[in-house]
Scaffold this active site. Structure first.
Site, PDB file in Angstrom:
ATOM      1  N   GLY A   1      38.340  11.806 -12.271  1.00 35.78           N
ATOM      2  CA  GLY A   1      38.985  12.300 -13.497  1.00 35.78           C
ATOM      3  C   GLY A   1      40.491  12.377 -13.351  1.00 35.78           C
ATOM      4  O   GLY A   1      41.093  13.437 -13.584  1.00 35.78           O
TER       5      GLY A   1
ATOM      6  N   GLY B   1      45.169  15.637 -17.410  1.00 37.41           N
ATOM      7  CA  GLY B   1      45.110  17.031 -16.961  1.00 37.41           C
ATOM      8  C   GLY B   1      45.294  17.235 -15.472  1.00 37.41           C
ATOM      9  O   GLY B   1      46.219  16.707 -14.842  1.00 37.41           O
TER      10      GLY B   1
ATOM     11  N   ASN C   1      36.840  16.640  -9.609  1.00 43.63           N
ATOM     12  CA  ASN C   1      37.584  17.253 -10.710  1.00 43.63           C
ATOM     13  C   ASN C   1      37.033  16.865 -12.073  1.00 43.63           C
ATOM     14  O   ASN C   1      37.068  17.671 -13.009  1.00 43.63           O
ATOM     15  CB  ASN C   1      39.062  16.817 -10.584  1.00 43.63           C
ATOM     16  CG  ASN C   1      39.843  17.082 -11.839  1.00 43.63           C
ATOM     17  OD1 ASN C   1      40.166  18.227 -12.155  1.00 43.63           O
ATOM     18  ND2 ASN C   1      40.140  16.019 -12.596  1.00 43.63           N
TER      19      ASN C   1
ATOM     20  N   TYR D   1      28.174  25.351 -20.303  1.00 40.64           N
ATOM     21  CA  TYR D   1      29.390  25.090 -19.517  1.00 40.64           C
ATOM     22  C   TYR D   1      29.446  26.075 -18.345  1.00 40.64           C
ATOM     23  O   TYR D   1      29.672  25.674 -17.198  1.00 40.64           O
ATOM     24  CB  TYR D   1      30.657  25.190 -20.384  1.00 40.64           C
ATOM     25  CG  TYR D   1      31.909  24.917 -19.567  1.00 40.64           C
ATOM     26  CD1 TYR D   1      32.155  23.643 -19.048  1.00 40.64           C
ATOM     27  CD2 TYR D   1      32.824  25.935 -19.282  1.00 40.64           C
ATOM     28  CE1 TYR D   1      33.281  23.389 -18.267  1.00 40.64           C
ATOM     29  CE2 TYR D   1      33.946  25.692 -18.504  1.00 40.64           C
ATOM     30  CZ  TYR D   1      34.172  24.408 -18.003  1.00 40.64           C
ATOM     31  OH  TYR D   1      35.289  24.164 -17.227  1.00 40.64           O
TER      32      TYR D   1
ATOM     33  N   PRO E   1      39.932  27.826 -11.734  1.00 33.63           N
ATOM     34  CA  PRO E   1      41.038  28.244 -12.594  1.00 33.63           C
ATOM     35  C   PRO E   1      40.572  28.962 -13.866  1.00 33.63           C
ATOM     36  O   PRO E   1      39.480  28.709 -14.374  1.00 33.63           O
ATOM     37  CB  PRO E   1      41.723  26.922 -12.986  1.00 33.63           C
ATOM     38  CG  PRO E   1      41.045  25.836 -12.205  1.00 33.63           C
ATOM     39  CD  PRO E   1      39.687  26.373 -11.851  1.00 33.63           C
TER      40      PRO E   1
ATOM     41  N   PHE F   1      41.488  19.606 -22.074  1.00 35.41           N
ATOM     42  CA  PHE F   1      40.188  20.277 -22.008  1.00 35.41           C
ATOM     43  C   PHE F   1      39.715  20.794 -23.381  1.00 35.41           C
ATOM     44  O   PHE F   1      38.582  20.523 -23.800  1.00 35.41           O
ATOM     45  CB  PHE F   1      40.292  21.430 -20.999  1.00 35.41           C
ATOM     46  CG  PHE F   1      39.067  22.270 -20.846  1.00 35.41           C
ATOM     47  CD1 PHE F   1      38.039  21.891 -19.994  1.00 35.41           C
ATOM     48  CD2 PHE F   1      38.928  23.467 -21.543  1.00 35.41           C
ATOM     49  CE1 PHE F   1      36.905  22.682 -19.842  1.00 35.41           C
ATOM     50  CE2 PHE F   1      37.804  24.257 -21.398  1.00 35.41           C
ATOM     51  CZ  PHE F   1      36.792  23.869 -20.546  1.00 35.41           C
TER      52      PHE F   1
END
Ligand code: NDP
Ligand code: 8X3
Length: 255
Positions: free
Chosen positions: A10, A14, A88, A154, A184, A191
């Site tokens: 990824g 981001g 990630n 999630y 985080p 996101f």
């Protein structure tokens, strides 16, 4: 190759993108993955022309087991000597209670955040075991420590990331392989745009009234973690914006 090799899943946006920038700046050779091929290619060109690093890009959808395995196995032998795996790639899709959430969103999150992470870790940890060295860093979340309403799946996937990482830490202990999770709070990336299916106004609301973490904050944390001496493993980091005290408690100022 003398320089260390890091594989970032990824890397097209981001946290992954900023981590690629920072590691390239620090002369790591990088394997960058993601579905958006053009972004991967333009990142590769820009990093190779700016920093002393070599880059390989692998364009695959981490939800697909065979595609993921084929992409990783296609790496030339010298590039299979991966020192650092950064798990990630991930997403939240939607924000809805279990009774009315979209089942496709659940599958997307579970397939990406849990199964994709496993497909990648399975192959790369086996290469690390052969070399008796390596470091696997997985990006969890505050959602891996707490559950919040409308985020059941999630949160479930990020709890799974934490559980899988803790088990891998012990499984890989005999081989001297480090395992780290970084969790985080709110980070201003694509996101929320992804979570709300491209609704920019709704995504912007998430970060309104306080200063969220930036992707660079997480990249700097990753750099800290990978630059500890061989006898030190950072098992676990929870990193939050100063204005965020839990998954749901924010000190937001009205504008
Ligand atoms: P972004 O949406 O900005 O980036 C997500 C990255 O994941 C992209 O590069 C995307 O690449 C990749 N990705 C998503 N799905 C797939 C897939 N099926 N196959 C391959 N790659 C995929 O989000 P962030 O940078 O914020 O997210 C990175 C990680 O951080 C995620 O695991 C997220 O859960 C976690 N996290 C984020 C927080 C936040 O507030 N932003 C807080 C805590 C954790 P592409 O679309 O090109 O495939
Ligand atoms: C992303 C942060 O709080 O939206 O993992 O789950 S949160």
């Amino acid at each position: 190759m003398n320089q260390k090799i890091a594989l970032i899943t990824g890397a097209t946006a981001g946290i992954g993108y900023e981590t690629a920038l920072l590691l390239a700046q620090n002369n790591y050779n990088l394997i960058l993955t993601g579905r958006r091929k053009e972004r991967l290619e333009s990142l590769r060109k820009s990093l190779e022309s700016t920093f002393d690093c070599k880059i390989i890009t692998l364009n695959f959808d981490i939800r697909l087991k065979t595609e993921t395995e084929q992409a990783l196995n296609s790496l030339p032998d010298e590039w299979k000597q991966i020192d650092i795996l950064i798990n990630n790639a991930g997403l939240a899709a939607g924000l809805a209670p279990v009774n009315s959430a979209d089942v496709n969103d659940w599958e997307d999150m579970i397939d990406t955040n849990v199964k994709g992470l496993l497909y990648t870790s399975r192959i790369i940890s086996s290469w690390m075991i052969e070399r008796q060295t390596g470091h696997i860093i997985s990006i969890s979340s505050i959602a891996g420590r707490e559950s919040y309403p409308n985020g059941s799946v999630y949160c479930g996937t990020k709890h799974a990331v934490e559980a899988i990482s803790r088990a891998m830490r012990i499984e890989l202990l005999p081989y001297g392989i480090k395992v780290t999770t970084i969790a985080p709070g709110a980070v201003d990336t694509e996101f929320s745009l992804v979570r709300f299916r491209g609704d920019k106004d709704r995504a912007a609301q998430v970060y309104k009234g306080f200063t969220p973490l930036s992707a660079k904050d997480i990249a700097e944390t990753i750099l800290f973690v990978v630059t500890r001496p061989p006898h030190v493993n950072i098992d676990d980091i929870l990193i939050m914006p100063t204005s965020q005290g839990s998954a749901r408690d924010f000190n937001k100022k009205s504008e």
